[in-house]
Design an enzyme around this catalytic site. Structure first.
Site, PDB file in Angstrom:
ATOM      1  N   TYR A 145       0.838  -1.199   0.000  1.00  0.00           N
ATOM      2  CA  TYR A 145       0.000   0.000   0.000  1.00  0.00           C
ATOM      3  C   TYR A 145       0.881   1.260   0.000  1.00  0.00           C
ATOM      4  O   TYR A 145       1.704   1.435   0.905  1.00  0.00           O
ATOM      5  CB  TYR A 145      -0.879  -0.049   1.243  1.00  0.00           C
ATOM      6  CG  TYR A 145      -1.514   1.249   1.717  1.00  0.00           C
ATOM      7  CD1 TYR A 145      -1.349   1.678   3.034  1.00  0.00           C
ATOM      8  CD2 TYR A 145      -2.299   2.034   0.873  1.00  0.00           C
ATOM      9  CE1 TYR A 145      -1.946   2.836   3.501  1.00  0.00           C
ATOM     10  CE2 TYR A 145      -2.892   3.206   1.334  1.00  0.00           C
ATOM     11  CZ  TYR A 145      -2.716   3.605   2.639  1.00  0.00           C
ATOM     12  OH  TYR A 145      -3.300   4.752   3.102  1.00  0.00           O
ATOM     13  N   ASP A 231      -1.342  -6.125   9.521  1.00  0.00           N
ATOM     14  CA  ASP A 231      -2.440  -5.186   9.296  1.00  0.00           C
ATOM     15  C   ASP A 231      -3.572  -5.985   8.684  1.00  0.00           C
ATOM     16  O   ASP A 231      -3.514  -6.365   7.508  1.00  0.00           O
ATOM     17  CB  ASP A 231      -1.982  -4.060   8.362  1.00  0.00           C
ATOM     18  CG  ASP A 231      -3.062  -3.009   8.180  1.00  0.00           C
ATOM     19  OD1 ASP A 231      -2.748  -1.923   7.666  1.00  0.00           O
ATOM     20  OD2 ASP A 231      -4.223  -3.268   8.529  1.00  0.00           O
ATOM     21  N   ILE A 233      -6.722  -5.133   8.169  1.00  0.00           N
ATOM     22  CA  ILE A 233      -7.817  -4.207   7.845  1.00  0.00           C
ATOM     23  C   ILE A 233      -8.828  -4.800   6.868  1.00  0.00           C
ATOM     24  O   ILE A 233      -9.997  -4.436   6.864  1.00  0.00           O
ATOM     25  CB  ILE A 233      -7.241  -2.875   7.302  1.00  0.00           C
ATOM     26  CG1 ILE A 233      -8.317  -1.800   7.208  1.00  0.00           C
ATOM     27  CG2 ILE A 233      -6.569  -3.084   5.961  1.00  0.00           C
ATOM     28  CD1 ILE A 233      -7.795  -0.436   6.736  1.00  0.00           C
ATOM     29  N   LYS A 273     -12.790  -0.625   5.793  1.00  0.00           N
ATOM     30  CA  LYS A 273     -12.957  -1.467   4.617  1.00  0.00           C
ATOM     31  C   LYS A 273     -14.111  -2.451   4.783  1.00  0.00           C
ATOM     32  O   LYS A 273     -14.955  -2.591   3.915  1.00  0.00           O
ATOM     33  CB  LYS A 273     -11.665  -2.246   4.317  1.00  0.00           C
ATOM     34  CG  LYS A 273     -10.445  -1.370   4.250  1.00  0.00           C
ATOM     35  CD  LYS A 273     -10.506  -0.368   3.096  1.00  0.00           C
ATOM     36  CE  LYS A 273      -9.344   0.588   3.149  1.00  0.00           C
ATOM     37  NZ  LYS A 273      -9.429   1.621   2.106  1.00  0.00           N
TER      38      LYS A 273
END
Lengths: 474, 470
Positions: A145, A231, A233, A273
């Protein structure tokens, strides 16, 4: 002369305007089915817009909650005054349960080990402040990302050293690549403090495999000063829950809960998300290390979650009927929508990395490149933005080491818009097929041009991290 | 050995547990009119609880704002997706106008120069990241808000050098104190990047005078440094004089188009004026485009919830509400402050004459055994454990003179304040007969003071309690 810090001014150095142009073009000419049907379709924003109806209907059935009421009583004052960095306990409990649910209740989360932060952006930066000193490094598998360059490095002074992953094995992390990254850090005189992965991966859309997790855990078991940040998410965007293996499960299944490894594994989460609520700024750090929890809690003062929002979401997530239905529906709709994109691309002769999660596909446009270079990738990207009128994310912005890969989002638009996007792309590819002549460059020519374009890449990436547009285009 | 950053591990050094005990005692034994009438009354929290009824009435009349609706239509989706660090335009406009209203519409604020942040805690830290390198220093007049030690220094690596203010002139900033602080920084090899003031002051409860503001503007002009004015309490001014913002001074001195105006930045928040600390709404205002641009990107680390931005944009856009609120707020704060001041007077205790804020700066020097910080600590413990009032000792605010305490008045009911004053009066009367006041020698004071202040101060900054007890 106004004296600002280097952090404030480094912004303006070496910025290539190409990626910025893509965003700018979209903003100048955004697609709208009625008002601007020829406009640019935004496929670079990883937003989940597929399940708002579920959230809206819940809100309609629970109007009291948004209006600061609990069991019919106004708790406005209580909420207005509530700024305790320990967070609203009803919210943390509900969030911990939700995280368990996301993992098929195969593991449980203790709300005392949760620290709330203003989004995963804040959570990730805070973890860096807690785990690393300026000049220390974290190893990250590529592609990753683009926002990590800002979130992990900018104000913390921490460095990122890439773990190079390649398409030869579906961009999976290998033991060799991990060790090479570690060695590279040592060569650069950087003290490696940890590894950070995104699981499921952005931009790949794949869950980290058991093999990869074993490699990572072997590594941090052997290297006792190294942390692992996962992470997660996108954990709620997995099309099939049984395919997701969280690091929490590894800790449990490999019986690492009574070892020092337990304290060096940390999870980051967010509702941006899974629930599609990036505007509400809800993130969390989960850690078994009480010193990390203690420090991160104090640091969360710099980015607390609005108590108004904590109250609303604690009610939402405490409704188990809602969460169960939501998770199931969300998975179903995401899976369907991803299929549409994948099949649509296949019909055009474009392949994607086989994915099982996320709000995007990792698309292989290497055959469309005029040469195997990042320069060619940039050219292709410009064409797609300006001519095809689709804003997609070029792989180099994600530090991918192979040119030709693009991240294409599918969950932030209607089905019709997606169909239109695919139609446009098909036309472009069909037109290009008749016009294009593929040249294979000699490997020397490739190498030379690649080196030159690498500096362009870093400009892009720099500009991307600091672009003056939407903040969180994960 | 698991290794954490030095920011985390340095935490544990030199912590004195005395201040922490005060908080702990309160949490263990909190006053409640019905359930625990002998408990400790919290007077250490600068909260504004006086006007919630006004906001609640407005909410009841305007259900759409909290209900995520606009003209009866749900805008939930729009808000849920809104994470633009430029902020909700309607909110920034309403906020800018609110800030203007607080300053009597004498100065104007351009919404495009506002950067939203998750509270002024976030705003202040962000400004430090933008203006200072690790090791650079900001000058702050003492006494100052204890939280600044964490907010300005912890993760930024910036240093604070105090501008010593004294009771001899009501703790006002003097030119010599400013110069001395600047020279002290230079002696310590620290590059001074700016001055930070809180106006109105926490913990003094006073507004900076025009003389002080002019002095500051001239000072930063000559030294080519920044001035940050944290005006978080600007809406709590209740005195006869109107609030003079640094922005007023720039205007009155015709400096608005001068480059010095680019080095003046204002911090604001809705935590004190509106009593909404839980909603995390802060702002940076700067005339410098680069500062605005950098701060805006940094605000990604602490954006304001869109749900909250929407609610407050509706609230603050209602000019009927804002003018009524500001008026009523001032009135009620004034009455409540008077109640505290007279209650203290009845106990033979004076305060610094104040015209703003949610607290008074109380002079208890005559109650000290000796003119030392050790004695201040002793007195404070007695007030917490025996009188059962949690108040903030001056040492925690880096005050250079022992015996001053910050006492809050806006976070409790009238009756509770009455009770607190009664308890204090009883205590003073009972000790009047017992106390012996001794004046220590000059050297003894100095050495004692140096040792105990730093312990306190460090502990206070790292207290594991409620974070923002400004």
């Amino acid at each position: 002369m106004v004296l600002l810090s280097r952090k404030a001014t480094c912004n303006s150095h070496g910025q290539d305007s190409s990626y910025f142009l893509g965003w700018e073009e979209y903003e100048k000419n955004p697609y709208d089915v009625i008002k601007n049907p020829q406009g640019i379709i935004q496929m670079g924003l990883a937003e989940n817009q597929l399940c708002f109806d579920l959230l809206e209907s819940w809100l309609e059935q629970n109007t009291d909650v948004a209006c600061f009421k609990r069991a019919g009583q106004s708790i406005f004052r209580e909420l207005a005054l509530f700024q305790d960095y320990h967070g609203l306990s009803s919210f943390k409990n509900a969030l911990a349960d939700f995280m368990s649910e996301n993992r098929g209740n195969r593991v449980s989360f203790d709300s005392n080990n949760l620290v709330l932060t203003a989004g995963a952006t804040s959570a990730n930066e805070t973890l860096m402040f807690c785990l690393a000193d300026p000049g220390d490094a974290f190893l990250l598998p590529t592609p990753y990302y683009p926002g990590f360059d800002r979130d992990l490095k900018w104000r913390t002074g921490v460095e990122i050293v890439p773990i190079q992953c390649s398409s030869t094995n579906g961009f999976c992390i290998t033991k060799l690549a991990l060790e090479e990254a570690y060695e590279q850090a040592k060569k650069l005189n950087l003290n490696v403090k940890g590894i950070l992965i995104t699981n499921p991966s952005n931009p790949l859309g794949t869950t980290t495999t058991q093999t990869e997790l074993n490699i990572l855990f072997d590594f941090i078991t052997k290297n006792k000063n190294i942390h692992l940040v996962s992470d997660e998410i996108y954990s709620g965007t997995i099309f099939n829950s049984s395919e997701f293996v969280s690091v929490m499960e590894i800790l449990k299944n490999n019986q690492l809960e009574n070892t020092d490894v337990l304290n060096r594994v940390h999870i980051v989460y967010s509702l941006s998300k899974d629930l599609g609520l990036p505007g509400f700024r809800v993130g969390a750090i989960y850690s078994n290390d009480k010193d990390v929890i203690s420090a991160a809690t104090k640091m969360s003062s710099f980015g607390l979650v609005s108590s108004q929002t904590q109250h609303l979401l604690s009610s939402l997530l405490s409704d188990k009927k809602f969460t169960e239905n939501y998770l199931r529906e969300n998975q179903k709709r995401l899976k369907n929508r991803q299929r549409k994109l994948v099949l649509g691309l296949e019909a055009i002769g474009i392949k994607c990395l086989k994915s099982n999660a996320g709000l995007f596909c990792w698309v292989d446009m290497r055959p469309l490149l005029s040469s195997k270079t990042f320069e060619a990738e940039k050219d292709l990207w410009k064409k797609i933005v300006y001519e095809v009128k689709l804003n997609i994310s070029p792989g180099s912005s994600c530090h991918c080491e192979e040119p030709g890969w693009f991240r294409v989002c599918f969950a932030n638009m209607s089905e019709e818009t997606l169909k239109l996007a695919l139609k446009r792309l098909k036309k472009f590819v069909d037109d290009g097929n008749s016009k294009r002549s593929c040249q294979k460059s000699e490997s020397q020519k490739l190498k030379g041009s690649r080196k030159k374009t690498m500096s362009n890449v870093s400009n892009w990436v720099f500009r991307l991290s600091f672009h003056d547009r939407e903040a969180e285009e994960r | 050995m698991k290794q954490l950053s030095t920011k985390v591990t340095s935490n544990g050094h030199g912590q004195d547990s005395s201040y922490f005990l005060g908080w702990e005692e309160y949490e263990k034994n909190p006053y409640n009119e019905i359930k625990n009438p002998n408990g400790i009354i919290q007077m250490g929290l600068a909260e504004n609880q006086l006007c919630f009824d006004l906001i609640e009435t407005w909410l009841a009349k305007n259900p759409d704002a909290a209900g995520l609706k606009k003209d009866g239509q749900s805008i939930f989706k729009e808000l849920a997706l809104f994470q633009d660090y430029h902020g909700l335009p309607e909110f920034k406009k309403a906020l800018a106008e609110f800030m203007e209203e607080i300053r009597g519409n004498r100065v104007s604020f351009d919404p495009s120069k506002i950067v939203l942040a998750a509270g002024s805690t976030s705003a202040n830290e962000t400004l430090m990241f933008c203006l200072a390198e690790p090791g650079d220093a900001f000058l702050l007049p003492t006494p100052y808000y204890p939280g600044f030690d964490r907010d300005l220094k912890w993760r930024t690596g910036a240093e604070i050098v105090p501008i010593h203010c004294s009771s001899s002139n009501g703790f006002q900033i003097t030119e010599s104190a400013l110069q001395q602080a600047y020279q002290q920084a230079q002696k310590l090899d620290l590059k001074v990047k700016g001055v930070l003031v809180t106006n109105p002051s926490n913990p003094l409860g006073t507004m900076l005078t025009r003389r002080e503001l002019n002095l500051l503007v001239e000072f930063i002009s000559s030294k080519n440094i920044h001035l940050i004015s944290d005006e978080i309490y600007s809406g709590t001014v209740f005195g006869f004089e109107q609030f003079v913002s640094v922005m007023d001074v720039l205007k009155d001195k015709n400096l608005e188009n001068n480059e010095v105006s680019k080095r003046v930045h204002v911090v604001y928040s809705l935590s004190k004026d509106l009593g909404l600390p839980g909603f995390r709404v802060g702002a940076i205002y700067s005339n410098d485009e680069m500062v605005v641009s950098a701060a805006r990107k940094m605000s990604s680390f602490g954006l304001v919830s869109s749900q909250t931005q929407y609610l407050l944009s509706a609230l603050l856009s209602d000019k009927n509400f804002t003018s009524t609120y500001l008026n009523e707020n001032q009135k009620r704060l004034k009455i409540r402050q008077k109640q505290l001041v007279s209650g203290l007077e009845a106990a033979g205790i004076t305060c610094l004459k104040s015209n703003a804020g949610l607290f008074c700066w109380v002079d208890m020097r005559h109650l000290l055994d000796t003119n030392t910080f050790e004695a201040e600590l002793e007195l404070w413990k007695k007030i917490v454990y025996e009188v059962k009032l949690n108040i903030s000792p001056g040492a925690s605010c880096h005050c250079t003179e022992p015996g001053w305490f910050r006492v809050c008045f806006a976070n409790m009911s009238e009756d509770t304040l009455d009770l607190a004053m009664k308890r204090l009066k009883e205590y003073v009367e009972s000790t009047d007969s017992r106390r012996v006041i001794s004046k220590s020698s000059h050297e003894r004071i100095k050495s004692l003071r140096k040792r105990t202040v730093s312990n306190w101060v460090f502990r206070v900054s790292w207290t594991d309690r409620v974070p923002d007890e400004r």
